[in-house]
Design a protein around this motif. Structure first.
Motif, mmCIF file in Angstrom:
data_model
loop_
_atom_site.group_PDB
_atom_site.id
_atom_site.type_symbol
_atom_site.label_atom_id
_atom_site.label_comp_id
_atom_site.label_asym_id
_atom_site.label_seq_id
_atom_site.Cartn_x
_atom_site.Cartn_y
_atom_site.Cartn_z
ATOM 1 N N MET A 182 38.963 51.105 41.541
ATOM 2 C CA MET A 182 38.019 52.099 41.023
ATOM 3 C C MET A 182 37.975 52.073 39.491
ATOM 4 O O MET A 182 36.919 52.287 38.896
ATOM 5 N N VAL A 183 39.091 51.759 38.874
ATOM 6 C CA VAL A 183 39.096 51.581 37.416
ATOM 7 C C VAL A 183 38.200 50.400 37.033
ATOM 8 O O VAL A 183 37.497 50.429 36.011
ATOM 9 N N LEU A 184 38.170 49.374 37.874
ATOM 10 C CA LEU A 184 37.357 48.184 37.609
ATOM 11 C C LEU A 184 35.868 48.408 37.875
ATOM 12 O O LEU A 184 35.054 47.547 37.579
ATOM 13 N N GLY A 185 35.533 49.547 38.470
ATOM 14 C CA GLY A 185 34.120 49.864 38.659
ATOM 15 C C GLY A 185 33.692 50.193 40.069
ATOM 16 O O GLY A 185 32.520 50.520 40.301
ATOM 17 N N ALA A 186 34.615 50.104 41.033
ATOM 18 C CA ALA A 186 34.257 50.445 42.411
ATOM 19 C C ALA A 186 34.143 51.955 42.566
ATOM 20 O O ALA A 186 34.839 52.725 41.899
ATOM 21 N N ASP A 187 33.267 52.377 43.474
ATOM 22 C CA ASP A 187 33.116 53.795 43.795
ATOM 23 C C ASP A 187 33.982 54.191 44.984
ATOM 24 O O ASP A 187 34.188 55.378 45.250
#
Length: 314
Positions: A182-187
């Protein structure tokens, strides 16, 4: 509000992988009841069996659940028709062109998500009108992308290209892994291997016990000429390597693979000659647990690590 919990009306942004021979109604309903989104794996079911599992899932949970449909399997038209007739609200498609069925499913009020292994296919899925994509890294078990892009690099690359919600998959089985994705951009995240080793999984006990023994390096992607698949290295895998040493034709590979080998391994428990599909993250799975305990453990670790990282690191 999290985009994934909002899209599916669930408590946690955790989706269970729709894995063949592992994901019957017991697993799907347990995940949904525990706050995630459970998926029935249609890839290993005849149409009438799928209908039965959908009906049993509806009886076992009043929460949202979905069906995973690998589009390379036969009976696809019949499977789609059953999904519509039974009022399933969420469909995850994979192994095929999302344009084929997305508009038809959405016309019946179904939320559609497509599984991809690259930014290029994520964009194609978005253009096809899907509601979200699962970007699955090379660490994943089962059928895999040809690009060999790992989750750590795939998620930010896909995030850069698309505007619809993004679900990360491949190598995620813990709260730390979920937070990292999620830090990398996943929701949100999709977990497969972790749910194989659950009481509610329909996998054979022999297979579940074998998953707990998997260490780093014990799995390998093979059969790229047919459909890349990550397998535990057993006798069947070694037989494949012997055949590869002879530069086999596609027909020879198909002949060795035969039919129903995945069923033999994961569902019937043949650890010698069966296909045993699991992700690299199995090296971190040490115990068979209930689905509820798995999800609670993941969420507790996610929140604990997130809180610890809110403190200055240096």
């Amino acid at each position: 509000m999290n985009k994934i919990t909002q899209l599916f009306n669930i408590k946690y942004p955790i989706i269970q992988g729709g894995m063949i021979w592992n994901s019957g109604y017991k697993l799907a309903s347990a995940v949904s009841n525990a706050g995630g989104l459970g998926l029935i794996g249609a890839g290993s079911m005849y149409p009438d069996v799928l209908r039965e599992h959908i009906q049993k899932c509806k009886a076992a949970t009043d929460k949202p659940f979905g069906v995973n449909v690998p589009m390379l399997y036969p009976n696809i038209e019949e499977i789609i028709q059953i999904i519509i007739e039974e009022g399933v609200k969420v469909v995850f498609t994979s192994a095929g062109n999302p344009k084929t069925w997305t508009s038809h499913l959405k016309a019946h009020g179904i939320t559609v998500v497509h599984v991809v292994s690259s930014s290029k296919f994520a964009l194609k899925a978005q253009e096809a009108g899907v509601d979200a994509v699962v970007a699955e890294g090379f660490e994943a078990g089962g059928h895999n992308g040809r690009e060999e892009t790992t989750t750590l690099t795939l998620i930010p690359m896909v995030k850069e290209k698309i505007s619809i919600p993004l679900i990360a998959a491949g190598g995620i089985a813990t709260g730390r892994g979920m937070l990292a994705a999620m830090v990398l951009g996943a929701d949100g995240v999709q977990m497969g291997s972790r749910f194989v080793a659950s009481f509610e999984s329909s996998a054979h006990e022999n297979f579940k016990k074998t998953v707990l023994l998997v260490k780093e390096g014990d799995t390998q992607v093979t059969l790229k000429e047919l459909a890349p698949v990550r397998l535990i290295k057993n006798k069947f895998y070694e037989d494949l390597q012997e055949l590869y040493a002879k530069c086999p034709s596609i027909e020879e590979l198909k002949a060795l693979l035969g039919r129903a080998r995945a069923k033999r391994g994961m569902f019937e428990g043949d650890l010698t000659d069966g296909e045993l599909e699991i992700g690299q993250i199995a090296g971190l799975i040490h115990e068979v647990m209930s689905v509820e305990d798995i999800i609670n453990e993941v969420i507790a670790e996610f929140n604990e690590v997130k809180h610890s990282l809110s403190q200055p690191l240096f």
